[in-house]
Design a protein around this motif. Structure first.
Motif, PDB file in Angstrom:
ATOM      1  N   ALA A 127      46.595 -29.958 -13.036  1.00 28.52           N
ATOM      2  CA  ALA A 127      45.310 -29.960 -13.567  1.00 28.52           C
ATOM      3  C   ALA A 127      44.127 -30.485 -12.129  1.00 28.52           C
ATOM      4  CB  ALA A 127      45.086 -30.892 -14.944  1.00 28.52           C
ATOM      5  N   THR A 128      45.264 -30.698 -11.809  1.00 29.65           N
ATOM      6  CA  THR A 128      44.229 -31.561 -10.356  1.00 29.65           C
ATOM      7  C   THR A 128      43.431 -30.978  -9.768  1.00 29.65           C
ATOM      8  OG1 THR A 128      46.101 -33.323  -9.761  1.00 29.65           O
ATOM      9  CG2 THR A 128      44.395 -32.702  -8.072  1.00 29.65           C
ATOM     10  N   GLU A 129      44.041 -29.511  -8.988  1.00 31.07           N
ATOM     11  CA  GLU A 129      42.660 -28.163  -8.662  1.00 31.07           C
ATOM     12  C   GLU A 129      41.978 -27.552  -9.336  1.00 31.07           C
ATOM     13  OE1 GLU A 129      45.341 -24.564  -7.792  1.00 31.07           O
ATOM     14  OE2 GLU A 129      47.122 -25.596  -8.215  1.00 31.07           O
ATOM     15  N   TYR A 130      42.013 -27.801 -10.607  1.00 33.22           N
ATOM     16  CA  TYR A 130      40.657 -27.476 -11.396  1.00 33.22           C
ATOM     17  C   TYR A 130      40.089 -28.132 -11.842  1.00 33.22           C
ATOM     18  CZ  TYR A 130      44.263 -23.095 -11.749  1.00 33.22           C
ATOM     19  OH  TYR A 130      45.410 -22.875 -10.638  1.00 33.22           O
ATOM     20  N   PHE A 131      40.304 -29.388 -11.865  1.00 37.37           N
ATOM     21  CA  PHE A 131      39.669 -30.373 -12.197  1.00 37.37           C
ATOM     22  C   PHE A 131      38.510 -31.211 -11.329  1.00 37.37           C
ATOM     23  CE2 PHE A 131      37.622 -34.823 -13.496  1.00 37.37           C
ATOM     24  CZ  PHE A 131      37.661 -34.271 -15.331  1.00 37.37           C
ATOM     25  N   ARG A 132      37.272 -30.584 -10.874  1.00 35.07           N
ATOM     26  CA  ARG A 132      36.596 -31.102 -10.125  1.00 35.07           C
ATOM     27  C   ARG A 132      34.910 -31.967 -10.309  1.00 35.07           C
ATOM     28  NH1 ARG A 132      36.187 -25.123  -7.854  1.00 35.07           N
ATOM     29  NH2 ARG A 132      38.042 -24.232  -7.765  1.00 35.07           N
ATOM     30  N   LYS A 133      35.169 -32.994  -9.244  1.00 28.50           N
ATOM     31  CA  LYS A 133      33.962 -33.935  -9.644  1.00 28.50           C
ATOM     32  C   LYS A 133      32.352 -33.323  -9.264  1.00 28.50           C
ATOM     33  CE  LYS A 133      37.143 -37.263  -8.230  1.00 28.50           C
ATOM     34  NZ  LYS A 133      38.412 -36.563  -8.117  1.00 28.50           N
ATOM     35  N   ILE A 134      31.119 -33.705  -9.217  1.00 25.94           N
ATOM     36  CA  ILE A 134      30.515 -33.069  -8.827  1.00 25.94           C
ATOM     37  C   ILE A 134      29.961 -34.533  -8.170  1.00 25.94           C
ATOM     38  CG2 ILE A 134      28.089 -32.725  -8.971  1.00 25.94           C
ATOM     39  CD1 ILE A 134      29.818 -31.000 -11.868  1.00 25.94           C
ATOM     40  N   GLU A 135      30.055 -35.776  -9.093  1.00 24.08           N
ATOM     41  CA  GLU A 135      29.592 -36.699  -8.730  1.00 24.08           C
ATOM     42  C   GLU A 135      30.668 -38.255  -8.873  1.00 24.08           C
ATOM     43  OE1 GLU A 135      27.827 -39.162  -7.493  1.00 24.08           O
ATOM     44  OE2 GLU A 135      26.954 -37.686  -6.931  1.00 24.08           O
ATOM     45  N   CYS A 136      30.798 -39.369  -8.688  1.00 21.20           N
ATOM     46  CA  CYS A 136      31.548 -40.093  -9.011  1.00 21.20           C
ATOM     47  C   CYS A 136      31.777 -41.621  -8.934  1.00 21.20           C
ATOM     48  CB  CYS A 136      33.322 -39.318  -9.447  1.00 21.20           C
ATOM     49  SG  CYS A 136      34.359 -40.695  -9.324  1.00 21.20           S
ATOM     50  N   PHE A 137      31.810 -42.221  -8.695  1.00 17.51           N
ATOM     51  CA  PHE A 137      32.145 -43.267  -8.143  1.00 17.51           C
ATOM     52  C   PHE A 137      33.136 -43.869  -7.169  1.00 17.51           C
ATOM     53  CE2 PHE A 137      33.593 -43.726 -12.360  1.00 17.51           C
ATOM     54  CZ  PHE A 137      34.678 -44.486 -12.342  1.00 17.51           C
ATOM     55  N   CYS A 138      34.049 -43.126  -7.751  1.00 19.50           N
ATOM     56  CA  CYS A 138      34.702 -42.826  -6.621  1.00 19.50           C
ATOM     57  C   CYS A 138      35.150 -42.450  -5.523  1.00 19.50           C
ATOM     58  CB  CYS A 138      36.547 -42.349  -7.210  1.00 19.50           C
ATOM     59  SG  CYS A 138      36.410 -40.409  -6.937  1.00 19.50           S
ATOM     60  N   PHE A 139      33.838 -41.671  -5.362  1.00 23.06           N
ATOM     61  CA  PHE A 139      33.328 -40.903  -4.041  1.00 23.06           C
ATOM     62  C   PHE A 139      33.435 -42.119  -3.132  1.00 23.06           C
ATOM     63  CE2 PHE A 139      32.104 -37.648  -5.810  1.00 23.06           C
ATOM     64  CZ  PHE A 139      33.304 -36.591  -6.134  1.00 23.06           C
ATOM     65  N   THR A 140      32.785 -43.590  -3.136  1.00 26.71           N
ATOM     66  CA  THR A 140      32.290 -44.480  -1.973  1.00 26.71           C
ATOM     67  C   THR A 140      32.490 -45.796  -2.921  1.00 26.71           C
ATOM     68  OG1 THR A 140      30.628 -44.930  -3.857  1.00 26.71           O
ATOM     69  CG2 THR A 140      30.480 -43.724  -1.796  1.00 26.71           C
TER      70      THR A 140
END
Length: 193
Positions: A127-140
């Motif tokens: 599922a990793t390649e199909y779950f798309r995060k647009i905004e996430c606190f994990c980016f920074t």
């Protein structure tokens, strides 16, 4: 005879020293070359892409919502140290292609400011390649002041190309402190003191 023998020993030693120095320099250079090689391989293969944006908002707007399917998304949170970390809801039913937002709460229960980072993982792995995060606190990295609590969003979409046999996806985050100071231990006292 011993003079000639000692000269050949010196020549052999000098030759061996030169070879060892050359090998040491080559190994040192290879060590430096590994860093850009690692980055290039990760970028090419998509490995180590955990904290980068998966999709832009414009890409998501062009996605059709599949109303014939519902995927159950479960949310999990793990924290290291004195961080309190949890999703505001534990699961959500989502149609593929539908943009969704879920909130997470993070609390710093330390008496000092900390820098922390969240790392996501998914189950099942496909599922990793199909779950798309647009905004996430994990980016920074997140900076939390002493005893501060924050609400942080994850905006995501599940690609409609997700295989039909996947009915449930678990999104799990591990939040851990960066550059944690070393704990000080009290000096041992002798038995006679």
């Amino acid at each position: 005879m011993s003079t000639q023998h000692s000269r050949s020993d010196r020549a052999f030693n000098r030759s061996m020293l030169i070879k060892l120095v050359v090998v040491a320099f080559l190994m040192f250079g290879f060590g430096f070359a590994l860093i850009p090689m690692y980055r290039a391989i990760c970028q090419f293969s998509g490995v180590n892409n955990l904290v980068k944006r998966d999709a832009s908002e414009s890409e998501v707007r062009n996605t059709q919502v599949d109303m014939t399917r519902t995927i159950s998304v479960e949310f999990d949170a793990n924290a290291r140290g004195l961080l309190g970390f949890k999703p505001e809801q534990t699961s959500l039913d989502v149609h593929p292609g539908e943009v969704m937002t879920v909130m997470y709460d993070i609390s710093n229960n330390e008496g000092r400011t900390i820098d922390a980072q969240a790392i996501p993982s998914y189950a099942p792995k496909q599922a990793t390649e199909y779950f798309r995060k647009i905004e996430c606190f994990c980016f920074t990295q997140q900076t939390l002041k002493a005893n501060e609590t924050k609400r942080m969003p994850v905006v995501f979409v599940i690609d409609p190309k997700l295989p039909k046999d996947v009915k449930t996806i678990t999104l799990s985050y591990t939040f851990f402190e960066l550059n944690k100071p070393a704990t000080q231990t009290a000096p041992k006292q002798s038995a006679g003191a």
